[in-house]
Write a protein that holds these residues in place. Structure first.
Motif: not given
Length: 351
Positions: A305, A323, A326, A328, A330, A332, A346-350
């Protein structure tokens, strides 16, 4: 040092009390056969010897308070003048011809220099050799271990001794100057003893001592809790060191700086790729209650996550993996010292 030193070494390390020879061999083997570290220096990643010749002296200048270094240089120069220049000048005055410019110059120099105090033990020489022995290892192309300041910090007590000698000399000179000032400006009829007492009292060393420790104390308080990422103003602090390409962090020690963010944003039973965080350190954060008990640390970024990234030049691939996994580029959340990113989340965008 040759007798008490080994006894203290043995007495304070219970691990070698049993099977002493075998465990000393294991200790030596650990260091002589240690795997090489990755270390960024002036923008280049170094992995194997030989070390850059400027590495140890530049990192010393970048991490030891400037006031300590200045006092060290002053103390070293004073010791060299006393123990080296004075005997050479006396010898030159004796050996030079009776007439001529060389003889006159040698005699004039010897006359200006005061004889050094007795030192049958060669104290200053011992201090210098202790420093040279530690830094000398970094001049060899075959030094087996590569790492940071921890590998020559054993020289710092001897650097501090030279600095202490210079500080003591500064106190003596300041007392003489203060006494002369008080005598010159004393109230008519006031005894000279008053001026002498003021100069001999604790005021001078207290004021000079405060001036010496003020900047290092301020730097230490400012750097907390980013101690291993801190650099002195001599190189521009943490931002200047980052611009020079000096190492920002090591062994993932900064995970504790983002626990509040993780506690707030990680979903129940969520997973976090812990990157360079030592497994025992992650477990301790859970055990101490700094991290929520349901947050799970994992060893792969795929499927996690969140992902931690501790910035080190040779670990840039870890950021690239986050990158891709996830979706992205960028982070978080970013944490660091004086605007220098040290740890990124980093945050998982999904998810």
């Amino acid at each position: 040092m040759a007798t008490i030193g080994p006894l203290v070494f043995y007495a304070l390390w219970p691990w070698i009390w049993r099977d002493t020879l075998a465990r000393l061999r294991e200790y030596a083997s650990f260091h002589l056969n240690h795997e090489y570290y990755n270390m960024e220096f002036l923008g280049q990643n170094h992995w194997t010897p030989p070390m850059p010749r400027a590495y140890a002296p530049l990192m010393t200048a970048a991490t030891v308070p400037a006031v300590t270094l200045c006092l060290f240089v002053a103390g070293l120069c004073a010791a060299a003048r006393e123990r080296l220049v004075y005997p050479l000048a006396r010898a030159a005055a004796r050996l030079a011809p009776e007439r001529g410019r060389l003889a006159a110059a040698a005699r004039a120099l010897a006359a200006r220099l005061r004889p050094p105090p007795p030192d049958a033990g060669g104290t200053a020489l011992l201090w210098f050799l202790a420093i040279a022995a530690v830094y000398g290892a970094w001049l060899s192309p075959s030094t087996p271990i590569f790492g940071g300041t921890k590998h020559w910090m054993t020289a710092y007590p001897f650097i501090a001794l030279f600095a202490g000698a210079a500080f003591s000399a500064a106190v003596r000179r300041a007392r003489v100057a203060l006494r002369a000032l008080l005598v010159a400006r004393r109230v008519p009829g006031a005894p000279r003893a008053v001026a002498g007492a003021a100069a001999r009292g604790p005021l001078v060393p207290a004021l000079l001592g405060a001036a010496v420790v003020a900047a290092p104390v301020a730097e230490t308080l400012h750097a907390h809790p980013w101690a291993l990422s801190a650099y002195t103003p001599l190189v521009g602090g943490a931002p200047g060191a980052a611009s020079l390409g000096l190492n920002r962090t090591f062994w993932g020690y900064t995970t504790g700086a983002v626990v509040d963010y993780l506690n707030e944003h990680v979903p129940p039973r969520g997973t976090v790729y812990i990157h360079d965080t030592a497994g025992q350190a992650w477990d301790m954060l859970l055990r101490d209650g700094r991290l929520r008990k349901d947050i799970r640390g994992v060893g792969a970024v795929a499927g996690a996550d969140f992902a931690l990234y501790h910035h080190e030049k040779h670990m840039l691939g870890q950021a690239y993996q986050a990158w891709v996994a996830f979706g992205t580029t960028s982070p978080d959340h970013i944490a660091g010292l004086d605007g220098v990113p040290v740890i990124l989340v980093y945050r998982n965008q999904s998810r």
